[in-house]
Design an enzyme around this catalytic site. Structure first.
Site, short mmCIF file in Angstrom:
data_model
loop_
_atom_site.label_atom_id
_atom_site.label_comp_id
_atom_site.label_asym_id
_atom_site.label_seq_id
_atom_site.Cartn_x
_atom_site.Cartn_y
_atom_site.Cartn_z
N LYS A 35 0.84 -1.03 0.03
CA LYS A 35 -0.16 -0.02 -0.22
C LYS A 35 0.90 1.32 -0.03
O LYS A 35 2.01 1.37 0.38
CB LYS A 35 -1.02 0.02 1.21
CG LYS A 35 -0.18 -0.14 2.54
CD LYS A 35 -1.21 -0.11 3.56
CE LYS A 35 -0.47 -0.39 4.87
NZ LYS A 35 -1.00 0.36 6.24
N ARG A 129 -9.61 0.35 16.03
CA ARG A 129 -9.39 1.03 14.65
C ARG A 129 -10.34 0.50 13.36
O ARG A 129 -11.16 1.07 13.04
CB ARG A 129 -7.96 1.12 14.12
CG ARG A 129 -7.71 1.89 12.88
CD ARG A 129 -6.34 1.80 12.61
NE ARG A 129 -5.94 0.53 12.06
CZ ARG A 129 -4.56 0.53 11.28
NH1 ARG A 129 -3.93 1.48 11.33
NH2 ARG A 129 -4.60 -0.75 10.69
N TYR A 251 17.27 29.54 6.99
CA TYR A 251 16.24 30.29 7.48
C TYR A 251 16.20 30.35 9.19
O TYR A 251 16.42 29.28 9.88
CB TYR A 251 14.86 29.60 7.15
CG TYR A 251 14.40 29.83 5.74
CD1 TYR A 251 14.18 30.93 4.95
CD2 TYR A 251 14.13 28.66 4.97
CE1 TYR A 251 13.90 31.21 3.98
CE2 TYR A 251 14.02 28.90 3.44
CZ TYR A 251 13.54 30.00 3.03
OH TYR A 251 13.22 30.34 1.89
C1 PLP Z 1 -3.72 -4.30 8.35
C2 PLP Z 1 -2.25 -4.28 8.16
N1 PLP Z 1 -1.63 -5.46 8.25
C3 PLP Z 1 -0.34 -5.46 7.95
C4 PLP Z 1 0.45 -4.23 7.96
C5 PLP Z 1 2.00 -4.27 7.66
O1 PLP Z 1 2.48 -3.79 8.91
P1 PLP Z 1 3.98 -3.57 8.89
O2 PLP Z 1 4.50 -2.55 7.95
O3 PLP Z 1 4.40 -3.17 10.28
O4 PLP Z 1 4.73 -4.88 8.70
C6 PLP Z 1 -0.25 -3.02 7.96
C7 PLP Z 1 0.59 -1.72 7.87
O5 PLP Z 1 0.19 -0.64 8.37
C8 PLP Z 1 -1.70 -2.95 8.29
O6 PLP Z 1 -2.37 -1.97 8.04
#
Ligand code: PLP
Length: 359
Positions: A35, A129, A251
């Protein structure tokens, strides 16, 4: 010569990391989380690099999955947030995506969809969540049994797996194991920190994100396996200045020369995703040596003190994080986590592939 700012994506590091991580749970199927453009590395290239090594990919939202399908990725893709509206169920049917349902509304949309869609169920075991309420799951599984098939999986997400002495992970794992057994579904629990440090969370499917990209989710505690950075953020020195003792840089002049200094201006800034709030002293690698950040990061540039690196000159490449400078360390200076640094590398920064063997 054009600007030399780049995110070099080390494909061999991605392949090495997934192989090493898979050895921790050889009986499990592995899902690569790609993602947010594969945590900034480029979803397409990451998918192409890993497609023969993983059983599925996961993205957050349907749009990400559809784009990958349009780019020719045929491997299973799981959409972790499931449908945001009923139309997403049709898109999932058309593109053979697996949707994760975390709410009863989503189950109703799926029930009304025109095509069957592979379905995973997300259960809330304490993160609060996303996820179906744990006590409702048996009745929902019964009601929507016709939507489930032999590829369906029950999934939960760990709230505290990066806190190695926090017993919450054990409690979440126990709850979901009992539930999965009761309703007869295979299970997916582990993310990267759980994969590395909580073997009891390893299940039929593990979901790997940050460790796949070579960061250590429990930094500075050792991860226990050798992971290689999959991204090196690189830029070059575009100007050099002699700054007399007592003068300020950048800055607000927040850095003052305590001696006559050589200051190099580097062609990268917060507009490229380098965090503006990195303080003075944050290391940048020049000729293999650490040069401290000097003054505020600006949108397109930052300055470093190279007084002690005599050979530094205009045109030299510098490393902001990556193969030789751990992103976890820079995240510490920026008071954030590697996840945020990776995903914030902006579209202005070209991703350049490096398929050279690892040293
Ligand atoms: C539902 C879910 N599974 C797995 C992962 C993977 O987590 P990680 O990057 O800590 O391995 C994420 C990442 O945010 C997630 O939202």
């Amino acid at each position: 010569m054009s600007r030399q700012t780049r995110a070099i994506i080390h494909t061999q590091a991605l392949q090495h990391n997934i192989n090493v991580l898979k050895t921790l749970a050889p009986a499990s199927s592995t899902m690569a989380i790609i993602k947010a453009d594969a945590y900034g590395h480029g979803a397409l290239i990451t998918a192409q690099t890993l497609q023969s090594q993983v059983s599925a990919f996961a993205v957050a939202i349907t749009e990400e999955a559809v784009t990958l399908r349009q780019q020719g990725i045929t491997a299973p893709i799981v959409v972790l947030e499931g449908p945001h509206e009923p139309r997403d169920c049709d898109l999932a049917g058309q593109h053979q995506l697996t949707l994760v349902a975390h709410s009863e509304a989503q189950l109703q949309w799926l029930d009304a969809a025109s095509h069957p869609v592979d379905l995973w169920l997300k259960v809330d075991t304490g993160m609060h969540r996303l996820g179906l309420e744990i006590t409702r799951v048996p009745v929902l599984v019964q009601r929507y049994r016709h939507l489930l098939n032999e590829r369906s999986v029950m999934v939960t997400h760990m709230a505290c797996a990066d806190e190695l002495d926090n017993p919450f992970t054990t409690g979440q794992t126990r709850q979901i194991e009992q539930l999965a057994k009761k309703v007869g579904l295979p299970l997916s629990v582990a993310n990267s920190p759980a994969m590395l440090h909580w073997p009891t969370t390893h299940a039929q499917w593990n979901r790997l994100g940050i460790a796949l990209y070579g960061a250590n989710p429990v930094y500075p505690t050792p991860s226990g396996v050798v992971l290689h950075a999959a991204m090196t953020l690189q830029a070059s020195i575009i100007a050099m200045h002699q700054v007399p003792k007592g003068e300020g840089v950048g800055y607000g002049q927040t850095w003052k020369a305590t001696r006559d200094s050589r200051i190099a201006t580097v062609g990268i800034g917060y507009g490229d995703g380098y965090p503006r709030h990195c303080p003075n002293g944050t290391p940048v690698l020049v000729h293999g040596q650490r040069a401290p950040l000097a003054g505020r990061v600006s949108m397109d540039m930052l300055c470093i003190d190279v007084t002690d690196i005599g050979q530094a000159k205009v045109g030299d490449r510098v490393e902001l994080w990556g193969a030789k400078l751990a992103i976890d360390e820079i995240a510490g200076y920026a008071q954030t986590i590697a996840y945020e640094l990776m995903t914030r590398v902006s579209a202005r920064v070209p991703r350049v592939l490096d398929s050279a063997p690892l040293n």
